[in-house]
Design an enzyme around this catalytic site. Sequence first.
Site, PDB file in Angstrom:
ATOM      1  N   HIS A  72      41.221  61.058  96.798  1.00 35.59           N
ATOM      2  CA  HIS A  72      42.162  59.936  96.893  1.00 35.59           C
ATOM      3  C   HIS A  72      43.225  60.246  97.941  1.00 35.59           C
ATOM      4  CE1 HIS A  72      41.479  57.460  92.990  1.00 35.59           C
ATOM      5  NE2 HIS A  72      40.337  57.814  93.567  1.00 35.59           N
ATOM      6  N   TYR A 200      50.027  52.817  89.238  1.00 30.86           N
ATOM      7  CA  TYR A 200      51.137  53.091  88.317  1.00 30.86           C
ATOM      8  C   TYR A 200      51.957  51.797  88.232  1.00 30.86           C
ATOM      9  CZ  TYR A 200      50.238  58.128  88.695  1.00 30.86           C
ATOM     10  OH  TYR A 200      49.669  59.381  88.645  1.00 30.86           O
ATOM     11  N   PRO A 292      53.155  62.994  81.520  1.00 28.45           N
ATOM     12  CA  PRO A 292      52.020  62.958  82.466  1.00 28.45           C
ATOM     13  C   PRO A 292      52.188  61.983  83.638  1.00 28.45           C
ATOM     14  CG  PRO A 292      51.406  62.022  80.346  1.00 28.45           C
ATOM     15  CD  PRO A 292      52.769  62.565  80.183  1.00 28.45           C
ATOM     16  N   LYS A 296      51.351  66.249  86.637  1.00 29.58           N
ATOM     17  CA  LYS A 296      51.744  67.628  86.949  1.00 29.58           C
ATOM     18  C   LYS A 296      51.379  68.646  85.876  1.00 29.58           C
ATOM     19  CE  LYS A 296      53.020  66.732  90.818  1.00 29.58           C
ATOM     20  NZ  LYS A 296      51.692  66.803  91.420  1.00 29.58           N
TER      21      LYS A 296
HETATM   22  P1  FAS Z   1      45.884  73.768  76.680  1.00 27.75           P
HETATM   23  O1  FAS Z   1      46.746  73.227  75.570  1.00 27.75           O
HETATM   24  O2  FAS Z   1      44.962  72.851  77.407  1.00 27.75           O
HETATM   25  O3  FAS Z   1      44.959  74.940  76.119  1.00 27.75           O
HETATM   26  C1  FAS Z   1      45.480  75.882  75.204  1.00 27.75           C
HETATM   27  C2  FAS Z   1      44.314  76.432  74.392  1.00 27.75           C
HETATM   28  O4  FAS Z   1      44.817  77.443  73.532  1.00 27.75           O
HETATM   29  C3  FAS Z   1      43.669  75.370  73.512  1.00 27.75           C
HETATM   30  O5  FAS Z   1      42.267  75.365  73.710  1.00 27.75           O
HETATM   31  C4  FAS Z   1      44.048  75.784  72.103  1.00 27.75           C
HETATM   32  O6  FAS Z   1      43.021  75.496  71.160  1.00 27.75           O
HETATM   33  C5  FAS Z   1      44.240  77.280  72.256  1.00 27.75           C
HETATM   34  N1  FAS Z   1      45.146  77.870  71.284  1.00 27.75           N
HETATM   35  C6  FAS Z   1      46.304  77.360  70.799  1.00 27.75           C
HETATM   36  N2  FAS Z   1      46.869  78.215  69.930  1.00 27.75           N
HETATM   37  C7  FAS Z   1      46.055  79.299  69.856  1.00 27.75           C
HETATM   38  C8  FAS Z   1      46.080  80.514  69.133  1.00 27.75           C
HETATM   39  N3  FAS Z   1      47.075  80.790  68.297  1.00 27.75           N
HETATM   40  N4  FAS Z   1      45.054  81.400  69.300  1.00 27.75           N
HETATM   41  C9  FAS Z   1      44.049  81.122  70.160  1.00 27.75           C
HETATM   42  N5  FAS Z   1      43.957  79.985  70.879  1.00 27.75           N
HETATM   43  C10 FAS Z   1      44.950  79.085  70.722  1.00 27.75           C
HETATM   44  N6  FAS Z   1      48.263  66.613  82.218  1.00 27.75           N
HETATM   45  C11 FAS Z   1      48.063  65.866  83.330  1.00 27.75           C
HETATM   46  O7  FAS Z   1      48.251  66.372  84.431  1.00 27.75           O
HETATM   47  N7  FAS Z   1      47.637  64.558  83.218  1.00 27.75           N
HETATM   48  C12 FAS Z   1      47.387  63.971  81.994  1.00 27.75           C
HETATM   49  O8  FAS Z   1      47.011  62.813  81.910  1.00 27.75           O
HETATM   50  C13 FAS Z   1      47.570  64.720  80.818  1.00 27.75           C
HETATM   51  N8  FAS Z   1      47.318  64.175  79.570  1.00 27.75           N
HETATM   52  C14 FAS Z   1      47.559  64.938  78.451  1.00 27.75           C
HETATM   53  C15 FAS Z   1      47.329  64.416  77.143  1.00 27.75           C
HETATM   54  C16 FAS Z   1      47.583  65.188  75.999  1.00 27.75           C
HETATM   55  C17 FAS Z   1      47.343  64.612  74.611  1.00 27.75           C
HETATM   56  C18 FAS Z   1      48.078  66.509  76.140  1.00 27.75           C
HETATM   57  C19 FAS Z   1      48.385  67.357  74.919  1.00 27.75           C
HETATM   58  C20 FAS Z   1      48.292  67.040  77.422  1.00 27.75           C
HETATM   59  C21 FAS Z   1      48.031  66.256  78.578  1.00 27.75           C
HETATM   60  N9  FAS Z   1      48.219  66.766  79.868  1.00 27.75           N
HETATM   61  C22 FAS Z   1      48.023  66.041  80.981  1.00 27.75           C
HETATM   62  C23 FAS Z   1      48.645  68.104  80.048  1.00 27.75           C
HETATM   63  C24 FAS Z   1      47.429  68.973  79.919  1.00 27.75           C
HETATM   64  O9  FAS Z   1      46.463  68.581  80.857  1.00 27.75           O
HETATM   65  C25 FAS Z   1      47.888  70.385  80.082  1.00 27.75           C
HETATM   66  O10 FAS Z   1      48.765  70.539  81.185  1.00 27.75           O
HETATM   67  C26 FAS Z   1      46.742  71.365  80.206  1.00 27.75           C
HETATM   68  O11 FAS Z   1      45.881  71.170  79.120  1.00 27.75           O
HETATM   69  C27 FAS Z   1      47.349  72.763  80.242  1.00 27.75           C
HETATM   70  O12 FAS Z   1      46.337  73.647  80.042  1.00 27.75           O
HETATM   71  P2  FAS Z   1      46.589  74.986  79.181  1.00 27.75           P
HETATM   72  O13 FAS Z   1      47.857  75.610  79.639  1.00 27.75           O
HETATM   73  O14 FAS Z   1      45.307  75.727  79.278  1.00 27.75           O
HETATM   74  O15 FAS Z   1      46.868  74.506  77.687  1.00 27.75           O
HETATM   75  C1  PHB Z   2      44.540  60.402  84.042  1.00 27.56           C
HETATM   76  O1  PHB Z   2      43.615  59.966  84.757  1.00 27.56           O
HETATM   77  O2  PHB Z   2      44.368  60.771  82.856  1.00 27.56           O
HETATM   78  C2  PHB Z   2      45.922  60.480  84.621  1.00 27.56           C
HETATM   79  C3  PHB Z   2      46.085  60.302  85.983  1.00 27.56           C
HETATM   80  C4  PHB Z   2      47.361  60.373  86.526  1.00 27.56           C
HETATM   81  C5  PHB Z   2      48.441  60.605  85.685  1.00 27.56           C
HETATM   82  C6  PHB Z   2      48.274  60.789  84.313  1.00 27.56           C
HETATM   83  C7  PHB Z   2      46.998  60.708  83.779  1.00 27.56           C
HETATM   84  O3  PHB Z   2      49.688  60.659  86.224  1.00 27.56           O
END
Ligand code: FAS
Ligand code: PHB
Length: 389
Positions: A72, A200, A292, A296
């Site tokens: 993009h 957006y 989100p 980032k």
């Molecule tokens: P994660 O939370 O992905 O991974 C952590 C891992 O650790 C998990 O698999 C968990 O099961 C494990 N864990 C937790 N506690 C533990 C323990 N005690 N022992 C062992 N393992 C354990 N970011 C965007 O950029 N765009 C988005 O649209 C977006 N949407 C999101 C929607 C939701 C509902 C959430 C919660 C986050 C969203 N994010 C988004 C942010 C997301 O993408 C995070 O930045 C990303 O998952 C970060 O990755 P990790 O740091 O690996 O953490």
């Molecule tokens: C998504 O595709 O899930 C998405 C893309 C851009 C954003 C947040 C979520 O800023």
Amino acid sequence: MRTQVVIIGGGPSGLLLGQLLHRKGIETVILERKTRDYVLARIRAGILETGLVNMMREAGVSERMDRECFVHHGTCISYENEMFDIDFHKLIGQNVIVYGQTELTHDLYDAREAVGAKTIFEVEDVKICDADRDAPYVTFNSGGVEQRIDCDFVAGCDGFHGVSRTTIPDTVRKDFEKVFPFGWLGILSETPPVHDELIYANSNRGFALCSMRNENLSRYYVQCALTDKVENWSDEDFWDELKRRVPEAIADKLVTGPSIEKSIAPLRSFVSEPMRWGRLFLCGDAAHIVPPTGAKGLNTAASDVHYLYEALVQFYQDNETNGIDHYSQKALARVWKAERFSWATTNLLHRFPDQSEFDLKMQRAEIESLHYNEVAQKWFAQNYVGLPY
Ligand code: FAS
Ligand code: PHB
């Protein structure tokens, strides 16, 4: 059991760090609380900055991403019936790619299994011990058996609800938080994206986002109340509300269909300092959360991984500690800029319950200056594609 680096958390942060370290001959064990399928069922981010794309290539895990991603060159912003494009390529010669976090995580799991690196799933009661000493270890329960891993370092990649952050004593740690008074209701649908770039949308009914995963998988969000429940929203309700929040020309060409995933995510800004305590390093959501809006979350986890990977390689290859000694400072410098951009875009595009008429005028004026001011658009583009590591 002994290894060089114990990684707590098998999400994108832990997996990417593990893969990069493996390619430098540094051994890791990943401890993951859930099953692989559970981790892969979570629908999260969709936009990858160039920095993360380059690290996936360095990790040797980019073949499917390069084949299937969308490049993009910009993104669209709409306000009521107006819509404009911020052309990253024209403004700063850069772009982002669209490739779901789910796919990226899947690729990293496949790569880890292909090299035989150890991941222990469904661990319970993980404890990080002696992180402030020279011989840390981690205890955990697996299959009802108490286990211990001795190691040189622990990478806390266990997300916001993990155990790593709170292993750092309250007397050492300082948390900064802002909770937003709304959430995002998101759906995934097997329908063609409504536009060739993301949209957006700021509307008087609240924020909406039109995103995608591939040519027949779309991701949409609408701002919703914190008290809202997924069961309150039929698919039809969602589509009707989305159409009210985007320009008519977009609403008219929206292809609707059954949702295959529907969830509500709360929005918060959160940072915990420091990101290092002795031989424990926090990475990704374990240390910080962003709304989100600026895409980032995953991308800031990636820059943490970049700094920690470089620091650990320097330690093992050159017996240098400069990288690990400056990890927290370097990572936080970029984290706070990502927090700022995510906070600013969230304020720009959402409706807040306590907004006055004057606040709405200020929001409108800011969107219009972004629409017509190239300097403002360059600032947006530089932050959206990702500041340098
Ligand atoms: P994660 O939370 O992905 O991974 C952590 C891992 O650790 C998990 O698999 C968990 O099961 C494990 N864990 C937790 N506690 C533990 C323990 N005690 N022992 C062992 N393992 C354990 N970011 C965007 O950029 N765009 C988005 O649209 C977006 N949407 C999101 C929607 C939701 C509902 C959430 C919660 C986050 C969203 N994010 C988004 C942010 C997301 O993408 C995070 O930045 C990303 O998952 C970060 O990755 P990790 O740091 O690996 O953490
Ligand atoms: C998504 O595709 O899930 C998405 C893309 C851009 C954003 C947040 C979520 O800023």
